[in-house]
Design a protein around this motif. Structure first.
Motif: not given
Length: 84
Positions: A34-36, A49-50, A57-60
């Motif tokens: 998602q990001d650097r 990096v993100k 169950f969940v996206e994190e």
């Protein structure tokens, strides 16, 4: 006021009958970057990096070292290098 409750011992099930696995773990799968970000320390710079992870169950999203992620998941960086 609370009253004392007596449990019913006939409702207790032994764990051998249920079949619980010893290894209750799952694999975390990275979906995308998602990001650097480059963090400056006193003597060096660390690229991070993100990553968006897909779980059961969940996206994190978490920040990870870019070098480690390139070694473990090179397919995430292939499409990014073509664009730059």
């Amino acid at each position: 006021m609370l009253k004392k409750c007596m449990g019913d011992p006939s409702l207790i099930k032994p764990t051998e009958d249920i079949g619980i696995k010893d290894s209750l773990c799952y694999d975390k799968i990275p979906v995308q970057i998602q990001d650097r970000q480059v963090r400056k320390l006193r003597t060096k710079e660390v690229a991070s990096v993100k990553d968006l992870w897909r779980n059961q169950f969940v996206e994190e999203a978490t920040w990870e070292a870019e070098e480690d992620m390139k070694k473990r998941y090179p397919h995430l960086f292939e499409s990014r290098e073509v664009l730059t």
